[in-house]
Design an enzyme around this catalytic site. Structure first.
Site, short mmCIF file in Angstrom:
data_model
loop_
_atom_site.label_atom_id
_atom_site.label_comp_id
_atom_site.label_asym_id
_atom_site.label_seq_id
_atom_site.Cartn_x
_atom_site.Cartn_y
_atom_site.Cartn_z
N LYS A 206 0.87 -1.18 0.00
CA LYS A 206 0.00 0.00 0.00
C LYS A 206 0.90 1.23 0.00
CE LYS A 206 -1.62 2.86 2.80
NZ LYS A 206 -1.49 4.03 1.91
N ALA A 208 1.95 5.30 -0.26
CA ALA A 208 1.35 6.51 0.31
C ALA A 208 0.40 7.14 -0.70
CB ALA A 208 2.45 7.50 0.69
N GLU A 209 -0.64 7.79 -0.19
CA GLU A 209 -1.68 8.35 -1.07
C GLU A 209 -1.12 9.45 -1.98
OE1 GLU A 209 -1.92 7.87 2.16
OE2 GLU A 209 -2.08 9.78 3.23
N SER A 263 5.17 7.54 10.19
CA SER A 263 5.16 8.26 11.46
C SER A 263 4.97 7.30 12.64
CB SER A 263 4.02 9.28 11.46
OG SER A 263 2.79 8.61 11.37
N THR A 266 1.22 6.53 13.35
CA THR A 266 0.61 5.50 12.49
C THR A 266 1.19 4.13 12.83
OG1 THR A 266 0.23 7.09 10.74
CG2 THR A 266 0.25 4.79 10.10
N GLY A 267 2.47 4.07 13.11
CA GLY A 267 3.09 2.79 13.48
C GLY A 267 2.40 2.15 14.67
N ARG A 312 18.44 17.88 2.41
CA ARG A 312 18.13 16.84 1.43
C ARG A 312 16.61 16.65 1.38
NH1 ARG A 312 19.45 10.66 2.65
NH2 ARG A 312 18.86 9.75 0.67
N GLU A 414 9.34 16.18 15.49
CA GLU A 414 9.98 16.10 14.18
C GLU A 414 9.38 17.17 13.26
OE1 GLU A 414 11.36 12.42 11.34
OE2 GLU A 414 9.37 12.32 12.20
P1 ADP Z 1 2.83 11.04 7.07
O1 ADP Z 1 2.07 11.79 8.11
O2 ADP Z 1 4.20 11.51 6.92
O3 ADP Z 1 2.09 10.86 5.77
P2 ADP Z 1 2.06 8.43 7.87
O4 ADP Z 1 2.65 7.56 8.90
O5 ADP Z 1 0.67 8.93 8.10
O6 ADP Z 1 3.08 9.59 7.66
O7 ADP Z 1 2.06 7.72 6.45
C1 ADP Z 1 2.94 6.69 6.07
C2 ADP Z 1 2.15 5.61 5.39
O8 ADP Z 1 1.21 5.10 6.32
C3 ADP Z 1 1.33 6.08 4.18
O9 ADP Z 1 1.31 5.05 3.21
C4 ADP Z 1 -0.05 6.27 4.77
O10 ADP Z 1 -1.09 6.14 3.81
C5 ADP Z 1 -0.07 5.09 5.73
N1 ADP Z 1 -1.10 5.15 6.76
C6 ADP Z 1 -1.48 6.21 7.51
N2 ADP Z 1 -2.49 5.86 8.35
C7 ADP Z 1 -2.73 4.55 8.13
C8 ADP Z 1 -3.66 3.57 8.64
N3 ADP Z 1 -4.54 3.88 9.59
N4 ADP Z 1 -3.61 2.31 8.15
C9 ADP Z 1 -2.73 1.97 7.19
N5 ADP Z 1 -1.85 2.83 6.66
C10 ADP Z 1 -1.84 4.09 7.12
#
Ligand code: ADP
Length: 450
Positions: A206, A208-209, A263, A266-267, A312, A414
């Site tokens: 999956k 990133a969007e 992040s 999200t982790g 960078r 950060e």
């Molecule tokens: P950022 O805020 O820098 O975009 P994220 O941790 O939100 O960092 O995004 C990193 C990845 O995690 C992206 O692919 C994002 O779509 C994905 N992501 C964010 N939230 C979720 C979620 N609830 N479930 C699965 N993937 C997620």
């Protein structure tokens, strides 16, 4: 959808902002076409559509580049099922067979490096030179793991019992869900997927969007390399669909492992989701790296290091230094030389312009976060020595802040942007302690450490 759907991107500046070159009023369009420009999901060796699409924007212009299939939980589940089915045959491939396919994939990335780099520059804003660097880095993981695929050795361990033998065999765990960030839209995928495929696992990615195009181009090249259907799947989705797709990828019982870069917040969400089915997990989360300069440092080298480490990808890498601690004896010289280096070396612009070193931030939310940190610092007494302003769209002026204290937000969270905050520090000697008194000494240490 094909390349004909690529919309022409035209930048219309409402106002010319200081720091953005007049050339930004030019017309920018992505000239990569099918088959490398893909807009559908890739599941079980087929390009798939879903009920809706979402736009991919050029962060430098805010204009839509293309629309991509918005996969939902149903497509994610299909991808997991396909990966599970493919796992049973992929794990039977010999190490040599898997190695040969990964090597072909590497060769194709190298062959198409220019177009792949353009995709990164247009969807993520990175200057072309950095995007080409990312493709070399991204390809290198496939090369490395094509070689390591042949070296998955086991072990023989001396047994404590006479009638037993202990043999260690390494086996692929199964389907891996791979969730990746936008700041290295190609390399973060190959780094995870190269290892998984070499071991005999299959994957669902999956991306990133903000940056699905690089992931889909990787799928196209995986197919051209002959990687079998179902082994490598990609489910692009919008920010709105992300939680429901993430839930499938982290809870489905057919998934054995999750690998995530992004992040910390999200982790934590993903780890909680994966806990119920006790999946294996690899997490690469946020950072808050300090850059420390002592009085004894070579100031030119320290400035060179600070420039490389901070700017960078416009400050958007997890290893970018976040806070700069500079000892009082070298502070003035360091700050003065750093300011000159910023003026001389940093050029804002569209990533496809050859002299651009600083592209935009990934989106307006990212720029707002940097602005918030700057205004918080200024409200508490920090001085803006360079930059400090948000420009058009998600462009931020590279910013140098002096007189920063550890109470300010930019030293606690950060930044992920081109903000360089400098904190002056002193080291205490025994005579300082004696002359200032032990209480004052302790107070200083506690204050500095906060
Ligand atoms: P950022 O805020 O820098 O975009 P994220 O941790 O939100 O960092 O995004 C990193 C990845 O995690 C992206 O692919 C994002 O779509 C994905 N992501 C964010 N939230 C979720 C979620 N609830 N479930 C699965 N993937 C997620």
């Amino acid at each position: 959808m094909s390349a004909v759907c690529v919309l022409r991107t035209r930048r219309v500046l409402r106002q010319v902002f200081p720091g953005l070159p007049a050339a930004m009023q030019r017309h920018y369009s992505l000239d990569v076409t099918a088959p490398l420009l893909r807009t559908q999901g890739y599941v079980d060796g087929r390009w798939v559509s879903a009920a809706s699409v979402f736009p991919v924007l050029d962060p430098a212009t805010g204009q839509e580049i293309v629309r991509v299939t918005d996969c939902g939980p149903a497509e994610a589940k299909q991808a997991v099922d396909a990966a599970y089915k493919a796992f049973h045959s992929w794990k039977q491939y010999t190490a040599k067979e898997r190695s040969v396919l990964l090597r072909k994939w590497f060769d194709l990335l190298t062959l198409h490096k220019e177009d792949l780099a353009k995709l990164i520059t247009f969807e993520c804003g990175k200057p072309m030179r950095e995007s080409l660097g990312e493709i070399a880095y991204s390809a290198s993981f496939l090369e490395w793991f094509s070689e390591e695929a042949r070296r998955v050795y086991g072990d023989v361990v001396p047994s404590p019992a006479k009638d037993r033998k202990i043999l260690l065999l390494k086996q692929p765990v199964g389907v891996a869900s791979i969730i990746t960030p936008w700041n290295f839209p190609s390399a973060m995928i190959t780094r995870k997927v190269g290892a998984a495929l070499a071991a005999g696992c299959t994957v669902v990615v999956k991306p990133a969007e903000d940056t699905p195009l690089s992931a889909l181009a990787l799928a196209e090249l995986a197919e051209q390399a002959g990687i079998p259907a179902g082994v490598f799947n990609v489910v692009p989705c919008s920010r709105e669909k992300t939680p429901s797709v993430g839930e499938v990828l982290c809870t489905d019982p057919l998934v054995a492992k999750i690998s995530f870069t992004g992040s910390t917040a999200t982790g934590k969400v993903l780890l909680k989701l994966a806990a119920d089915t006790v999946k294996k997990a690899s997490m690469e989360l946020g950072g808050h790296a300090p850059f420390i300069v002592f009085d004894s440092a070579d100031v030119d080298k320290a400035v060179g290091g600070a420039m490389a480490s901070k700017f960078r990808n416009s400050g958007q890498t997890c290893v970018c230094s976040n806070r700069f601690l500079v000892q009082s004896g070298i502070y003035d010289r360091f700050v003065e030389k750093l300011g000159r280096a910023m003026d001389a070396e940093l050029r804002l612009g569209h990533g496809s312009e050859p002299d651009t070193t600083q592209g935009p931030l990934i989106n307006t939310r990212a720029a707002e976060k940097v602005v918030h940190q700057i205004s918080d610092a200024v409200s508490q007494g920090a001085k803006v020595l360079k930059g400090g302003k948000r420009l058009d769209g998600s462009f931020m002026q590279p910013t140098l802040l002096a007189d920063v204290t550890t109470d300010m937000l930019c030293t606690k969270e950060e930044t992920f942007g081109p903000l360089l905050p400098i904190i002056r520090y002193q080291l205490f000697t025994l005579s300082d302690v004696i002359t200032s008194g032990f209480d004052a000494f302790l107070y200083s240490i506690i204050h500095e450490a906060r």
